[in-house]
Write a protein that holds these residues in place. Structure first.
Motif: not given
Length: 145
Positions: A41, A43-44, A46, A49
């Protein structure tokens, strides 16, 4: 008469509460199972969702099992093994926790989203017609101060 201080002498099975190494293994697994979703979460990463939520919920389910086995000592050796009732109860609790977490997160996402203050015409929504005129006024005239 000499008293023995071993757990077996007091009627306790020394393996019923796990050894220190088993507890440390459980603790390490719990830390990893917490750190991985946190890292995903923060480190976002890719990814979709849905996949991210699935991974987090899956790791959460594994963590619940780790807690049951390593800390609550629910295993095949304790008290004659898992009975059908204990297994069903554990699965029900797991489903309630996971489904409830998803439900709460969904409701918070829906209810906590910022409200857009502009409509399609570009006018401010929710303010009275005299509100823009009152923004520049001295409020002490209205309070009597």
């Amino acid at each position: 008469m000499a008293h023995s201080h071993t757990p077996a002498a007091h009627g306790h099975d020394p393996h019923s509460h796990g050894t220190m190494s088993q507890l440390m293994i459980g603790f390490a697994m719990a830390v990893v199972l917490t750190a991985v979703p946190f890292a995903l979460v923060m480190s976002e990463v890719e990814m979709s969702r849905t996949l991210l939520v699935g991974i987090i919920m899956g790791l959460g389910a594994v963590q619940i099992i780790v807690h049951l086995v390593y800390f609550l000592h629910v295993n095949s050796k304790a008290e004659g093994g898992w009975t059908l009732a204990a297994t069903v109860f554990s699965v029900i609790i797991l489903v309630i926790v996971l489904a409830g977490s998803l439900w709460v997160m969904h409701n918070m996402n829906v209810n906590m989203m910022p409200v857009h203050n502009m409509d399609m015409g570009g006018e401010t929504v929710g303010l009275s017609p005299e509100a823009p005129a009152m923004q520049g006024m001295d409020h002490s005239a209205h309070t009597g101060n």
